[in-house]
Design a protein around this motif. Structure first.
Motif, PDB file in Angstrom:
ATOM      1  N   ASN A   1      57.237  32.443  34.947  1.00  0.00           N
ATOM      2  CA  ASN A   1      55.947  32.807  35.520  1.00  0.00           C
ATOM      3  C   ASN A   1      55.906  32.458  37.003  1.00  0.00           C
ATOM      4  OD1 ASN A   1      53.767  33.558  33.275  1.00  0.00           O
ATOM      5  ND2 ASN A   1      55.203  32.067  32.415  1.00  0.00           N
TER       6      ASN A   1
ATOM      7  N   VAL B   1      53.166  32.308  40.109  1.00  0.00           N
ATOM      8  CA  VAL B   1      51.737  32.302  40.428  1.00  0.00           C
ATOM      9  C   VAL B   1      51.598  32.064  41.927  1.00  0.00           C
ATOM     10  CG1 VAL B   1      49.551  31.126  40.032  1.00  0.00           C
ATOM     11  CG2 VAL B   1      51.129  31.488  38.130  1.00  0.00           C
TER      12      VAL B   1
ATOM     13  N   GLN C   1      44.920  35.132  43.475  1.00  0.00           N
ATOM     14  CA  GLN C   1      44.797  35.274  42.025  1.00  0.00           C
ATOM     15  C   GLN C   1      45.983  35.982  41.383  1.00  0.00           C
ATOM     16  OE1 GLN C   1      40.665  37.081  42.150  1.00  0.00           O
ATOM     17  NE2 GLN C   1      40.296  35.453  40.660  1.00  0.00           N
TER      18      GLN C   1
ATOM     19  N   GLY D   1      49.608  36.679  39.517  1.00  0.00           N
ATOM     20  CA  GLY D   1      50.487  36.099  38.522  1.00  0.00           C
ATOM     21  C   GLY D   1      51.406  37.146  37.934  1.00  0.00           C
TER      22      GLY D   1
ATOM     23  N   ASN E   1      45.684  37.764  36.152  1.00  0.00           N
ATOM     24  CA  ASN E   1      44.893  37.093  37.182  1.00  0.00           C
ATOM     25  C   ASN E   1      44.848  35.595  36.921  1.00  0.00           C
ATOM     26  OD1 ASN E   1      44.232  39.495  38.519  1.00  0.00           O
ATOM     27  ND2 ASN E   1      42.425  39.812  37.245  1.00  0.00           N
ATOM     28  N   THR E   2      44.838  34.820  38.010  1.00  0.00           N
ATOM     29  CA  THR E   2      44.768  33.368  37.922  1.00  0.00           C
ATOM     30  C   THR E   2      43.604  32.871  38.779  1.00  0.00           C
ATOM     31  OG1 THR E   2      46.189  32.969  39.845  1.00  0.00           O
ATOM     32  CG2 THR E   2      47.282  33.335  37.734  1.00  0.00           C
ATOM     33  N   ASN E   3      43.491  31.559  38.902  1.00  0.00           N
ATOM     34  CA  ASN E   3      42.453  30.960  39.739  1.00  0.00           C
ATOM     35  C   ASN E   3      43.010  30.459  41.067  1.00  0.00           C
ATOM     36  OD1 ASN E   3      40.329  31.341  37.945  1.00  0.00           O
ATOM     37  ND2 ASN E   3      40.784  29.470  36.832  1.00  0.00           N
TER      38      ASN E   3
ATOM     39  N   SER F   1      54.394  27.067  40.094  1.00  0.00           N
ATOM     40  CA  SER F   1      54.106  27.153  38.669  1.00  0.00           C
ATOM     41  C   SER F   1      55.344  26.761  37.889  1.00  0.00           C
ATOM     42  CB  SER F   1      53.676  28.580  38.292  1.00  0.00           C
ATOM     43  OG  SER F   1      54.684  29.517  38.646  1.00  0.00           O
TER      44      SER F   1
ATOM     45  N   TYR G   1      50.014  25.469  36.887  1.00  0.00           N
ATOM     46  CA  TYR G   1      50.288  25.935  38.248  1.00  0.00           C
ATOM     47  C   TYR G   1      49.364  25.223  39.217  1.00  0.00           C
ATOM     48  CZ  TYR G   1      46.224  29.052  37.542  1.00  0.00           C
ATOM     49  OH  TYR G   1      44.980  29.566  37.296  1.00  0.00           O
TER      50      TYR G   1
ATOM     51  N   SER H   1      47.402  26.378  31.377  1.00  0.00           N
ATOM     52  CA  SER H   1      47.747  27.745  30.975  1.00  0.00           C
ATOM     53  C   SER H   1      46.532  28.577  30.576  1.00  0.00           C
ATOM     54  CB  SER H   1      48.734  27.714  29.806  1.00  0.00           C
ATOM     55  OG  SER H   1      48.162  27.063  28.680  1.00  0.00           O
TER      56      SER H   1
ATOM     57  N   PHE I   1      44.078  28.757  32.576  1.00  0.00           N
ATOM     58  CA  PHE I   1      43.542  29.027  33.921  1.00  0.00           C
ATOM     59  C   PHE I   1      42.329  28.150  34.236  1.00  0.00           C
ATOM     60  CE2 PHE I   1      45.247  33.062  32.155  1.00  0.00           C
ATOM     61  CZ  PHE I   1      46.439  33.064  32.862  1.00  0.00           C
TER      62      PHE I   1
END
Length: 207
Positions: A12, A14, A18, A20, A32-34, A43, A55, A64, A66
Motif C-alpha cells: 500500500n 499512501v 487523500q 492511496g 481515499n485516505t485521511n 505507510s 500510515y 487501517s 482511516f
C-alpha cells in the motif's frame, strides 16, 4: 518515503491529497485516505497478507480504518507536511507486531528534530496504537530533509545528514533497540546550501 524489509510490506502506498494505492494479485486498486501532505507520507502493510496496517502524514498516524490512532496525534511536528523524506517506518526485528515510526521536521524549522515513536499492532483492538511513553522521542536535531534506511548484516541502519555539513549521521537499530552511539561518515560531495536533500542507499550497501 518508507522502508520495509519483507515481501508484502510495500503493498500500500499512501500519499498526497487523500491518495492511496493497493498493489495485489488482481491489480492496482485506488482508495481515499485521511492524508493531506505535499510530501512526508509513509505507510506499511502486513508482511504476510499485504493488508494496510497504518500510515502517517508526518504529524498524525492513522490505522487501517482511516481513523487516527487514539494516541496517534503529534507523532511528529512537520506541520506544513513538506519534509522530503519526513517519515520512515521500520519493523522491529524481535516482534512482528511492533514498528518504529521515525519523523523528521522540515529543514527550515529552528531545530529540525528527528523523532521516533513505537507502534504496537496488538493495541486498540488489533488496529494498532502508539505505545504510551514511546511517542515523539527526540534522538537528533539540526538535520536536512534526508532520511532513509537499509538492512545489512541483520541490522537496520538509519541515515540522516546534518545541515551545513558533509556528514552522514548513521543510527543503528539492533535487537536491543536504538543504539545511542552515532556513526558519522563524511560524504565526498558538497553539501546542499539549504538542506533540501534526498538520500538512498545502493542495494549492495556500498554507497
Amino acid at each position: 518515503m518508507h522502508t520495509a524489509f519483507a515481501q508484502l510490506q510495500n503493498n500500500n502506498w499512501v500519499f498526497g491529497n487523500q491518495g492511496g494505492f493497493s498493489f495485489g494479485p488482481s491489480g492496482i486498486k485506488t482508495y481515499n485516505t485521511n492524508i493531506f501532505c505535499d510530501e512526508n507520507g509513509a505507510s506499511v502493510s502486513d508482511r504476510k497478507t499485504g493488508k494496510l496496517l497504518f500510515y502517517t502524514d508526518g504529524v498524525d498516524v492513522f490505522d487501517s480504518t482511516f481513523t487516527r490512532m487514539p494516541n496517534g496525534k503529534y507523532v511528529g511536528y512537520d506541520i506544513v507536511h513538506s519534509s522530503a523524506q519526513g517519515s520512515l517506518i521500520v519493523p522491529f526485528s524481535t516482534d512482528t507486531n511492533k514498528y518504529y515510526l521515525f519523523t523528521l521536521e522540515e529543514w527550515s524549522t529552528p531545530q529540525s528534530y528527528l523523532r521516533y515513536s513505537v507502534i504496537d499492532m496488538k493495541l486498540n483492538g488489533g488496529n494498532g496504537d502508539v505505545v504510551p511513553g514511546q511517542k515523539a522521542i527526540i534522538i537528533d536535531s539540526n538535520l536536512t530533509e534526508a532520511l532513509t534506511a537499509i538492512n545489512s548484516c541483520s541490522q537496520t541502519w538509519i541515515a540522516t545528514i546534518k545541515k551545513g555539513t558533509n556528514d552522514f549521521s548513521l543510527i543503528r537499530i539492533t535487537d536491543a533497540g536504538i543504539d545511542p552511539v552515532r556513526v558519522v561518515s563524511p560524504k565526498s560531495y558538497p553539501f546542499a546550501g539549504k538542506g533540501l536533500i534526498i538520500a538512498r542507499f545502493s542495494p549492495d550497501v556500498r554507497k
